[in-house]
Design an enzyme around this catalytic site. Structure first.
Site, PDB file in Angstrom:
ATOM      1  N   ASP A 100     136.787  -9.619  56.588  1.00 53.64           N
ATOM      2  CA  ASP A 100     137.854  -8.631  56.543  1.00 53.64           C
ATOM      3  C   ASP A 100     137.557  -7.669  57.704  1.00 53.64           C
ATOM      4  O   ASP A 100     136.450  -7.675  58.258  1.00 53.64           O
ATOM      5  CB  ASP A 100     137.827  -7.914  55.190  1.00 53.64           C
ATOM      6  CG  ASP A 100     138.819  -6.784  55.133  1.00 53.64           C
ATOM      7  OD1 ASP A 100     139.965  -6.965  55.571  1.00 53.64           O
ATOM      8  OD2 ASP A 100     138.449  -5.688  54.647  1.00 53.64           O
ATOM      9  N   LEU A 101     138.521  -6.860  58.064  1.00 58.00           N
ATOM     10  CA  LEU A 101     138.307  -5.938  59.200  1.00 58.00           C
ATOM     11  C   LEU A 101     138.140  -4.490  58.725  1.00 58.00           C
ATOM     12  O   LEU A 101     137.047  -3.909  58.805  1.00 58.00           O
ATOM     13  CB  LEU A 101     139.485  -6.058  60.170  1.00 58.00           C
ATOM     14  CG  LEU A 101     139.565  -5.067  61.328  1.00 58.00           C
ATOM     15  CD1 LEU A 101     138.316  -5.075  62.180  1.00 58.00           C
ATOM     16  CD2 LEU A 101     140.765  -5.389  62.189  1.00 58.00           C
ATOM     17  N   ASP A 102     139.245  -3.918  58.206  1.00 58.91           N
ATOM     18  CA  ASP A 102     139.231  -2.513  57.813  1.00 58.91           C
ATOM     19  C   ASP A 102     138.195  -2.256  56.716  1.00 58.91           C
ATOM     20  O   ASP A 102     138.292  -2.830  55.631  1.00 58.91           O
ATOM     21  CB  ASP A 102     140.621  -2.095  57.310  1.00 58.91           C
ATOM     22  CG  ASP A 102     141.684  -2.260  58.390  1.00 58.91           C
ATOM     23  OD1 ASP A 102     141.514  -1.675  59.464  1.00 58.91           O
ATOM     24  OD2 ASP A 102     142.680  -2.975  58.152  1.00 58.91           O
ATOM     25  N   THR A 145     138.240   2.015  59.232  1.00 54.96           N
ATOM     26  CA  THR A 145     139.637   2.344  59.476  1.00 54.96           C
ATOM     27  C   THR A 145     140.377   2.635  58.181  1.00 54.96           C
ATOM     28  O   THR A 145     141.561   2.987  58.214  1.00 54.96           O
ATOM     29  CB  THR A 145     140.342   1.187  60.226  1.00 54.96           C
ATOM     30  OG1 THR A 145     139.730  -0.037  59.804  1.00 54.96           O
ATOM     31  CG2 THR A 145     140.223   1.328  61.708  1.00 54.96           C
ATOM     32  N   LYS A 197     143.889  -0.507  49.654  1.00 53.58           N
ATOM     33  CA  LYS A 197     142.940  -1.239  50.503  1.00 53.58           C
ATOM     34  C   LYS A 197     143.213  -2.735  50.449  1.00 53.58           C
ATOM     35  O   LYS A 197     143.318  -3.308  49.367  1.00 53.58           O
ATOM     36  CB  LYS A 197     141.499  -0.974  50.050  1.00 53.58           C
ATOM     37  CG  LYS A 197     140.939   0.339  50.535  1.00 53.58           C
ATOM     38  CD  LYS A 197     139.451   0.401  50.232  1.00 53.58           C
ATOM     39  CE  LYS A 197     138.918   1.799  50.435  1.00 53.58           C
ATOM     40  NZ  LYS A 197     137.552   1.930  49.911  1.00 53.58           N
ATOM     41  N   SER A 250     142.007 -10.590  58.120  1.00 51.61           N
ATOM     42  CA  SER A 250     142.507  -9.243  57.825  1.00 51.61           C
ATOM     43  C   SER A 250     143.996  -9.276  57.519  1.00 51.61           C
ATOM     44  O   SER A 250     144.735 -10.065  58.099  1.00 51.61           O
ATOM     45  CB  SER A 250     142.261  -8.338  59.038  1.00 51.61           C
ATOM     46  OG  SER A 250     142.890  -7.090  58.847  1.00 51.61           O
ATOM     47  N   ALA A 251     144.414  -8.363  56.641  1.00 50.26           N
ATOM     48  CA  ALA A 251     145.844  -8.225  56.336  1.00 50.26           C
ATOM     49  C   ALA A 251     146.540  -7.420  57.422  1.00 50.26           C
ATOM     50  O   ALA A 251     147.761  -7.297  57.436  1.00 50.26           O
ATOM     51  CB  ALA A 251     146.015  -7.528  54.994  1.00 50.26           C
ATOM     52  N   LYS A 294     146.980 -10.131  50.164  1.00 47.11           N
ATOM     53  CA  LYS A 294     145.875 -10.111  49.195  1.00 47.11           C
ATOM     54  C   LYS A 294     146.359  -9.290  47.992  1.00 47.11           C
ATOM     55  O   LYS A 294     147.111  -8.343  48.201  1.00 47.11           O
ATOM     56  CB  LYS A 294     144.641  -9.438  49.822  1.00 47.11           C
ATOM     57  CG  LYS A 294     144.107 -10.167  51.057  1.00 47.11           C
ATOM     58  CD  LYS A 294     143.042  -9.324  51.760  1.00 47.11           C
ATOM     59  CE  LYS A 294     142.672  -9.927  53.103  1.00 47.11           C
ATOM     60  NZ  LYS A 294     141.699  -9.130  53.855  1.00 47.11           N
ATOM     61  N   GLU A 316     134.363  -8.553  52.137  1.00 49.15           N
ATOM     62  CA  GLU A 316     135.471  -7.651  51.832  1.00 49.15           C
ATOM     63  C   GLU A 316     135.006  -6.304  51.295  1.00 49.15           C
ATOM     64  O   GLU A 316     134.007  -6.243  50.579  1.00 49.15           O
ATOM     65  CB  GLU A 316     136.324  -8.293  50.728  1.00 49.15           C
ATOM     66  CG  GLU A 316     137.498  -9.080  51.220  1.00 49.15           C
ATOM     67  CD  GLU A 316     138.621  -8.235  51.790  1.00 49.15           C
ATOM     68  OE1 GLU A 316     138.572  -6.998  51.674  1.00 49.15           O
ATOM     69  OE2 GLU A 316     139.557  -8.821  52.366  1.00 49.15           O
ATOM     70  N   ASP A 317     135.766  -5.256  51.566  1.00 47.35           N
ATOM     71  CA  ASP A 317     135.465  -3.937  50.972  1.00 47.35           C
ATOM     72  C   ASP A 317     136.487  -3.561  49.905  1.00 47.35           C
ATOM     73  O   ASP A 317     136.338  -2.538  49.253  1.00 47.35           O
ATOM     74  CB  ASP A 317     135.468  -2.852  52.054  1.00 47.35           C
ATOM     75  CG  ASP A 317     136.862  -2.612  52.588  1.00 47.35           C
ATOM     76  OD1 ASP A 317     137.556  -3.602  52.901  1.00 47.35           O
ATOM     77  OD2 ASP A 317     137.270  -1.443  52.681  1.00 47.35           O
TER      78      ASP A 317
HETATM   79  C1  BG6 Z   1     144.335  -3.901  55.471  1.00 50.44           C
HETATM   80  C2  BG6 Z   1     144.089  -2.470  55.098  1.00 50.44           C
HETATM   81  O1  BG6 Z   1     143.226  -4.424  56.118  1.00 50.44           O
HETATM   82  O2  BG6 Z   1     145.473  -3.990  56.327  1.00 50.44           O
HETATM   83  C3  BG6 Z   1     145.320  -1.862  54.459  1.00 50.44           C
HETATM   84  O3  BG6 Z   1     143.002  -2.409  54.165  1.00 50.44           O
HETATM   85  C4  BG6 Z   1     146.509  -2.033  55.406  1.00 50.44           C
HETATM   86  O4  BG6 Z   1     145.090  -0.494  54.199  1.00 50.44           O
HETATM   87  C5  BG6 Z   1     146.679  -3.502  55.754  1.00 50.44           C
HETATM   88  O5  BG6 Z   1     147.705  -1.554  54.789  1.00 50.44           O
HETATM   89  C6  BG6 Z   1     147.830  -3.758  56.716  1.00 50.44           C
HETATM   90  O6  BG6 Z   1     147.565  -3.124  57.944  1.00 50.44           O
HETATM   91  P1  BG6 Z   1     148.608  -2.935  59.113  1.00 50.44           P
HETATM   92  O7  BG6 Z   1     147.753  -2.481  60.276  1.00 50.44           O
HETATM   93  O8  BG6 Z   1     149.262  -4.243  59.364  1.00 50.44           O
HETATM   94  O9  BG6 Z   1     149.576  -1.900  58.677  1.00 50.44           O
HETATM   95 MG    MG Z   2     139.201  -3.906  54.098  1.00 48.42          MG
END
Ligand code: BG6
Ligand code: MG
Length: 216
Positions: free
Chosen positions: A11-13, A19, A47, A116-117, A146, A170-171
């Site tokens: 996962d990224l954020d 972030t 999240k 990542s989402a 997710k 994942e967090d």
């Molecule tokens: C996830 C974050 O990685 O990405 C969420 O944890 C975020 O908080 C989601 O809403 C989507 O991100 P983005 O950058 O496409 O708006």
């Molecule tokens: Mg995350």
């Protein structure tokens, strides 16, 4: 369990860099414009959840209904705010341990994927200087949000692997649930309470990285 692993899906954020605060700050500002106050305890609900699904959760929480047109506009405003908050990101924002774990996995011949989402994911890994380390980046536009397992399964299919050969980091509660629904090993980062479905939980990415390097 670990000797079978052929791919690690990150996962990224909140895993590679911090972030989550920036996402939540931007959502709080957007919600305020709708007269909705987002308490810090609500952050966990957002999240790992896609931009569109996050807005729907905020509207349900604030018991507000808005037009489809306004939904598009509010999402764009939130994203523009978020992008301003991460505009100065560079190598210094990479969490400790990420670089060494990526190098270790490369040495071991284990595939590295980004699951990542976030649609801002590719921009962020470029800014953080780790883009080259990824063998595959899942496109969240083509996958269900997710906690659906789709993002993790997409990476697995790309490498022609089985769930038992993949490990996700994942967090977020939604993220850990997605990894487990995919049938993979789940490593959680952060508060163990919402991450109770994970196989192993560590307080930080650095702790997880050190442990994983001794196992993989
Ligand atoms: C996830 C974050 O990685 O990405 C969420 O944890 C975020 O908080 C989601 O809403 C989507 O991100 P983005 O950058 O496409 O708006
Ligand atoms: Mg995350």
């Amino acid at each position: 369990m670990f000797n079978k692993i052929k791919c690690v899906i990150f996962d990224l954020d909140g895993v590679i860099t911090e972030t989550s605060n920036q996402h939540f700050e931007a959502w709080q500002a957007m919600a305020q414009k709708l007269g909705i106050t987002l308490e810090p305890s609500f952050e966990e609900q957002l999240k790992g959840v896609s931009r569109q699904a996050s807005l729907e959760r905020i509207l349900a929480y604030g018991q507000k209904a808005i037009s489809e047109e306004d939904k598009v506009r509010y999402q764009a405003e939130k994203n523009a705010h978020y992008q301003r908050l991460i505009a100065s990101f560079d190598e210094r924002q990479l969490f400790p341990g990420v670089d060494s774990l990526l190098s270790h996995l490369k040495t071991k011949g284990i595939k590295i994927a980004l699951g990542s989402a976030s649609k801002n994911g590719p921009t962020l890994i470029r800014a953080l200087g780790i883009e080259q380390a990824f063998d595959y980046v899942v496109d969240p536009n083509t996958c269900a949000s997710k906690p659906a397992p789709d993002i993790f399964l997409d990476a697995m299919k790309h490498f022609n692997l089985t769930p038992q050969e993949c490990l996700g980091i994942e967090d977020a509660q939604a993220g850990v649930d997605a990894i487990k629904r995919a049938g993979m090993v789940a490593i959680g980062i952060g508060d163990p309470t919402p991450l109770s479905q994970a196989d192993f939980v560590f307080p930080t990415t650095e702790d997880a990285a050190q442990w994983l390097m001794s196992k993989l």
